[in-house]
Motif scaffolding. Structure first.
Motif, short mmCIF file in Angstrom:
data_model
loop_
_atom_site.label_atom_id
_atom_site.label_comp_id
_atom_site.label_asym_id
_atom_site.label_seq_id
_atom_site.Cartn_x
_atom_site.Cartn_y
_atom_site.Cartn_z
N THR A 1 3.94 3.51 14.52
CA THR A 1 3.39 2.36 13.82
C THR A 1 4.05 2.22 12.46
N ASP B 1 2.55 0.03 10.43
CA ASP B 1 1.44 -0.61 9.73
C ASP B 1 0.29 0.38 9.60
N HIS C 1 -2.81 0.01 11.70
CA HIS C 1 -2.76 0.37 13.12
C HIS C 1 -2.97 1.86 13.35
N ALA D 1 -6.36 2.77 14.79
CA ALA D 1 -6.45 2.42 16.21
C ALA D 1 -5.67 3.41 17.06
N ASP D 2 -4.52 3.86 16.55
CA ASP D 2 -3.72 4.84 17.29
C ASP D 2 -4.49 6.15 17.46
#
Length: 70
Positions: free
Chosen positions: A33, A35, A38, A41-42
């Motif tokens: 990622t 970002d 993110h 979420a990962d």
């Protein structure tokens, strides 16, 4: 795949690595990622525990070469 993601209150992008991680301790997934938003979420992608039936549906998860239930 959407039905599996909804069943786990997750996104399809989180279900795919969860499926990979449940293949066994010898398998890892390394999400990339650029970002920081993110990243959370990962990390959360390891949380869903898929059922045996869901694990047999790799084609629905976009996983090539897996076993699919007819």
């Amino acid at each position: 795949m959407l039905d599996i993601a909804r069943a786990h209150d997750a996104s399809p992008a989180q279900v795919r690595p969860a499926w990979t991680l449940q293949q066994g301790p010898h398998v890892v997934t390394i999400p990339g990622t650029g970002d920081p938003a993110h990243l959370e979420a990962d990390v959360a992608a390891g949380a869903p525990r898929l059922t045996d039936d869901e694990m047999l549906r790799p084609t629905a998860l976009g996983q090539p070469g897996g076993r699919a239930v007819a």
